[in-house]
Design a protein around this motif. Structure first.
Motif, PDB file in Angstrom:
ATOM      1  N   ASP A   1       0.769  -1.350  -0.051  1.00  0.00           N
ATOM      2  CA  ASP A   1       0.243  -0.192   0.308  1.00  0.00           C
ATOM      3  C   ASP A   1       1.308   1.002  -0.219  1.00  0.00           C
ATOM      4  O   ASP A   1       0.622   2.584  -1.075  1.00  0.00           O
ATOM      5  CB  ASP A   1      -0.871   0.163   0.895  1.00  0.00           C
ATOM      6  CG  ASP A   1      -2.044  -0.838   1.048  1.00  0.00           C
ATOM      7  OD1 ASP A   1      -2.395  -1.146  -0.089  1.00  0.00           O
ATOM      8  OD2 ASP A   1      -2.652  -1.253   2.055  1.00  0.00           O
TER       9      ASP A   1
ATOM     10  N   LYS B 167      -5.814  12.077   0.350  1.00  0.00           N
ATOM     11  CA  LYS B 167      -6.667  11.132   0.998  1.00  0.00           C
ATOM     12  C   LYS B 167      -5.376   9.521   0.627  1.00  0.00           C
ATOM     13  O   LYS B 167      -5.112   8.727   1.622  1.00  0.00           O
ATOM     14  CB  LYS B 167      -7.523  11.102   0.515  1.00  0.00           C
ATOM     15  CG  LYS B 167      -8.236   9.962   1.347  1.00  0.00           C
ATOM     16  CD  LYS B 167      -9.563  10.449   0.848  1.00  0.00           C
ATOM     17  CE  LYS B 167     -10.228   9.494  -0.226  1.00  0.00           C
ATOM     18  NZ  LYS B 167     -11.746   9.494  -0.791  1.00  0.00           N
TER      19      LYS B 167
ATOM     20  N   ARG C  87      -2.701   9.183   2.904  1.00  0.00           N
ATOM     21  CA  ARG C  87      -2.771   9.159   4.574  1.00  0.00           C
ATOM     22  C   ARG C  87      -3.302   8.181   4.747  1.00  0.00           C
ATOM     23  O   ARG C  87      -3.043   7.740   5.659  1.00  0.00           O
ATOM     24  CB  ARG C  87      -4.132  10.791   4.981  1.00  0.00           C
ATOM     25  CG  ARG C  87      -4.068  10.920   6.390  1.00  0.00           C
ATOM     26  CD  ARG C  87      -5.628  11.622   7.030  1.00  0.00           C
ATOM     27  NE  ARG C  87      -7.042  10.816   5.984  1.00  0.00           N
ATOM     28  CZ  ARG C  87      -7.422  11.936   5.280  1.00  0.00           C
ATOM     29  NH1 ARG C  87      -6.869  12.491   4.486  1.00  0.00           N
ATOM     30  NH2 ARG C  87      -8.883  10.827   4.673  1.00  0.00           N
ATOM     31  N   ARG C  88      -4.322   7.715   3.511  1.00  0.00           N
ATOM     32  CA  ARG C  88      -4.762   6.383   3.904  1.00  0.00           C
ATOM     33  C   ARG C  88      -3.484   5.160   4.298  1.00  0.00           C
ATOM     34  O   ARG C  88      -3.526   4.249   4.951  1.00  0.00           O
ATOM     35  CB  ARG C  88      -5.589   5.580   2.954  1.00  0.00           C
ATOM     36  CG  ARG C  88      -7.012   7.011   2.951  1.00  0.00           C
ATOM     37  CD  ARG C  88      -8.350   5.889   2.694  1.00  0.00           C
ATOM     38  NE  ARG C  88      -8.956   6.551   2.891  1.00  0.00           N
ATOM     39  CZ  ARG C  88     -10.482   6.224   2.242  1.00  0.00           C
ATOM     40  NH1 ARG C  88     -10.282   6.048   1.102  1.00  0.00           N
ATOM     41  NH2 ARG C  88     -11.545   7.352   2.772  1.00  0.00           N
ATOM     42  N   SER C  89      -2.587   5.189   2.907  1.00  0.00           N
ATOM     43  CA  SER C  89      -1.607   4.451   3.427  1.00  0.00           C
ATOM     44  C   SER C  89      -0.528   4.591   4.726  1.00  0.00           C
ATOM     45  O   SER C  89       0.715   3.780   4.370  1.00  0.00           O
ATOM     46  CB  SER C  89      -0.452   5.039   2.079  1.00  0.00           C
ATOM     47  OG  SER C  89       0.148   5.582   1.932  1.00  0.00           O
TER      48      SER C  89
END
Length: 108
Positions: free
Chosen positions: A24, A70, A73-75
């Motif tokens: 990711d 986003k 941030r999610r990773s």
């Protein structure tokens, strides 16, 4: 925060969960806009930067910058802090160093 295995790939095989988390992070870095954006964020230091500070110099639209933020941030590569109605983005250097550690090859 992105969880990274304790050492380079060549030392011991990584488990399925660690491989998925690392993938990711690498996927997030695989886009040139995101890589540039992360570079800009990292240069902001500990205080970070808001979207208005980060988006100058890019030819993509504001919503596209928001999408890339986003994904970062999610990773787990970027963290956010809210200051009033402003969101500051900061690079998570521990996560970045963890990804880098995976790629180090030791001849020892």
């Amino acid at each position: 925060m992105l969880l990274i295995p304790a050492g380079p790939i060549g030392v011991a095989p990584i488990d399925t969960v660690a491989a998925a988390l690392a993938a990711d992070g690498f996927k997030a870095l695989a886009d040139p806009v995101r890589l540039r954006l992360l570079s800009v964020i990292a240069c902001c230091g500990d205080q970070g930067g808001c979207v208005c500070d980060l988006s100058s110099g890019f030819t993509v639209t504001g919503p596209t910058i928001s999408h890339h933020l986003k994904v970062l941030r999610r990773s787990g590569l970027v963290r956010t802090d809210r200051a009033g109605n402003r969101i500051n983005y900061r690079a998570d250097f521990a996560a970045l160093n963890g990804l880098g550690l995976l790629l180090i090859h030791s001849t020892d």
